[in-house]
Scaffold this active site. Structure first.
Site, mmCIF file in Angstrom:
data_model
loop_
_atom_site.group_PDB
_atom_site.id
_atom_site.type_symbol
_atom_site.label_atom_id
_atom_site.label_comp_id
_atom_site.label_asym_id
_atom_site.label_seq_id
_atom_site.Cartn_x
_atom_site.Cartn_y
_atom_site.Cartn_z
ATOM 1 C CD GLU A 166 -11.073 -22.140 2.863
ATOM 2 O OE1 GLU A 166 -10.547 -21.599 3.844
ATOM 3 O OE2 GLU A 166 -12.201 -22.664 2.895
ATOM 4 C CD GLU A 352 -12.982 -26.764 3.104
ATOM 5 O OE1 GLU A 352 -13.362 -25.935 3.962
ATOM 6 O OE2 GLU A 352 -11.806 -26.962 2.844
HETATM 7 C C1 GCO Z 1 -11.067 -24.275 5.109
HETATM 8 C C2 GCO Z 1 -10.705 -24.848 5.914
HETATM 9 C C3 GCO Z 1 -11.053 -25.984 6.694
HETATM 10 C C4 GCO Z 1 -11.754 -25.509 7.910
HETATM 11 C C5 GCO Z 1 -13.211 -25.293 7.614
HETATM 12 C C6 GCO Z 1 -13.981 -24.814 8.794
HETATM 13 O O1 GCO Z 1 -10.664 -24.803 3.991
HETATM 14 O O2 GCO Z 1 -11.499 -23.244 5.571
HETATM 15 O O3 GCO Z 1 -9.865 -25.200 5.004
HETATM 16 O O4 GCO Z 1 -9.809 -26.469 6.909
HETATM 17 O O5 GCO Z 1 -11.620 -26.443 8.903
HETATM 18 O O6 GCO Z 1 -13.337 -24.322 6.641
HETATM 19 O O7 GCO Z 1 -13.481 -23.606 9.247
#
Ligand code: GCO
Length: 448
Positions: A166, A352
């Site tokens: 990210e 994710e």
């Molecule tokens: C992400 C985050 C996660 C968060 C998830 C929820 O990569 O944004 O890396 O660590 O916990 O997205 O907010």
């Protein structure tokens, strides 16, 4: 009833990150990271929560891997804590840190779970922040050194790599919006940080190729899909800016070696611009093997001159929200996957996707049906994208277990497994058993 059958080699998985689950922040020579510092700064994190214990996965990883095995996942995405490997970021290598990840990765492989490694999921060694963090090119070089150590140690054993998790959060959420470590609120700083991590990404990919590592490497942007409120050009442009801020700002340099004009204009209007040195863009623009997409939500935006950096505003469309307040709209995932096709026919992993649903334990069970509904809708869109011919190779649910949700502390729960933060007891939720079924069948079943 409809059955959505997935390809036989589809990689079902789950994801976590080091600072969010490991705990043991003072053990075996681990150095301090910017998240240790930020979490202990009053007012930055809900309830003053920090990652000192978290899920204690540093000690309980065998139990966690047993749960992964029970769930049936084929792949597990985790991140390595740089301060465990090189405590001050740039000096001595800490053998105990390497040993931990060897034990951990060996255990995954022993259980037929493919390790999917993120090199940087936000725990920058504090010593590097002290010299300017990602704004300083010494940090960039230190990252390349750290990634080289990882490639030499784990190349071949770990076949799937991501440099950065990210980039938008690292650059803008953390240095412009100030919500994450190190908490700056300066647009120029955030642009410098973004440029620094892109350079570090490019150099690290070069190193990966130079060493001839047996494996694949890429980067994992988070995308919030955005659609215009109306068909006017102004609203369309507002949506375009919103998407480009998350995606194109980082992916255009990686795939084309240029920053997108639409965002350069936007930043220029606010008096900021990237500081590019000769050769930088060529370094950043290295062929990569896959994109990891992190997707949670989408927004409907309209143009609003004077409405902040992006000159836009987000409208409340009355959608169902998860407990963290993010609107649920699975179609955005499908649209985002199509959008990424502009970068070519590259392998994509959903690295994710998941929901914050804070349902707790009742009589030893967690009936998180709203999480099941979220996952079902989103996995159906994953299937739709595969049917369209998109090279989507895997899906990793966020998260394997409840964990430290950054500035929200422990109050926001994304896990398939419930964690009692006092006893550290793990309890699989209803969604765990639901996902287990999807994986076992290799299909998704819907009621209609
Ligand atoms: C992400 C985050 C996660 C968060 C998830 C929820 O990569 O944004 O890396 O660590 O916990 O997205 O907010």
């Amino acid at each position: 009833m409809t059955i959505f059958q997935f390809p036989s080699d589809f990689k079902w998985g789950t994801a976590t990150a080091s600072y969010q689950i490991e705990g043991a922040t003072k053990e075996d020579g681990r150095g301090i990271s910017i998240w240790d510092t930020f979490a202990k700064t009053p007012g930055k994190v809900f309830n003053g929560d920090n990652g000192d214990v978290a899920c204690d996965s540093y000690h309980r990883y065998e139990e966690d891997i047993a749960l992964m095995k029970e769930l049936g996942i084929k792949t597990y995405r985790f991140s390595v804590a740089w301060p465990r490997i090189i405590p001050d970021g740039d000096g001595e290598i800490n053998q105990k840190g390497l040993d931990f990840y060897h034990r951990f990765v060996d255990k995954l492989i022993e259980n037929d779970i493919e390790p999917f490694c993120t090199l940087y999921h936000w725990d920058l060694p504090q010593a590097l922040q002290d010299i300017g963090g990602w704004e300083n090119r010494r940090t960039v070089d230190a990252f390349v050194k750290y990634s080289e150590v990882m490639f030499r140690e784990f190349g071949g054993k770990i076949k799937y790599w991501l440099t950065f998790n990210e980039p938008w959060c690292i650059a803008f959420l953390s240095n412009f919006l100030g919500a994450h470590a190190p908490g700056n609120t300066d647009l120029q700083v955030s642009i410098n940080v973004g440029h620094g991590i892109l350079l570090a990404h490019g150099k690290s990919v070069q190193k990966f190729r130079e060493l001839g590592v047996d494996g694949k490497i890429g980067i994992a942007p988070n995308m919030e899909w955005s659609e215009p409120y109306s068909k006017t050009e102004a609203d369309q442009a507002a949506a375009d800016r919103n998407i480009a801020w998350f995606a194109d700002w980082f992916l255009d340099p990686v795939f084309k070696g240029t920053y997108p004009q639409i965002m350069l204009d936007c930043f220029e209007a606010a008096g900021a611009r990237p500081e590019i040195q000769p050769g930088d863009m060529e370094t950043i623009c290295q062929p990569i093997d896959h994109i990891g997409l992190n997707y949670y939500t989408m927004s409907v935006v309209r143009s609003n001159p004077g409405g902040g950096l992006l000159q836009s505003e987000t409208l409340d469309m009355g959608l169902v929200r998860t407990d963290i307040g993010w609107p649920v709209e699975s179609r955005g995932l499908y649209e985002a996957l199509h959008y990424l096709q502009k970068y070519g026919d590259i392998d994509i992993y959903i690295t994710e996707n998941g929901a914050c649903i804070n349902d707790g334990l009742e009589n030893g069970e967690v009936k998180d049906f709203r999480r099941i509904s979220y996952l079902q809708q989103h996995i159906a869109q994953v299937h739709r994208a595969i049917n369209d011919g998109i090279n989507l190779k895997g899906y990793m649910a966020w998260s394997m277990m409840d964990n430290y949700e950054w500035a929200e502390g422990y109050r926001m729960r994304f896990g398939l497994v419930h964690v009692d933060y006092r006893s550290l007891v793990r309890t699989p939720k209803e969604s765990f058993y639901w996902y287990q079924n999807v994986i076992r069948n290799n299909w998704l079943e819907t009621k209609d």
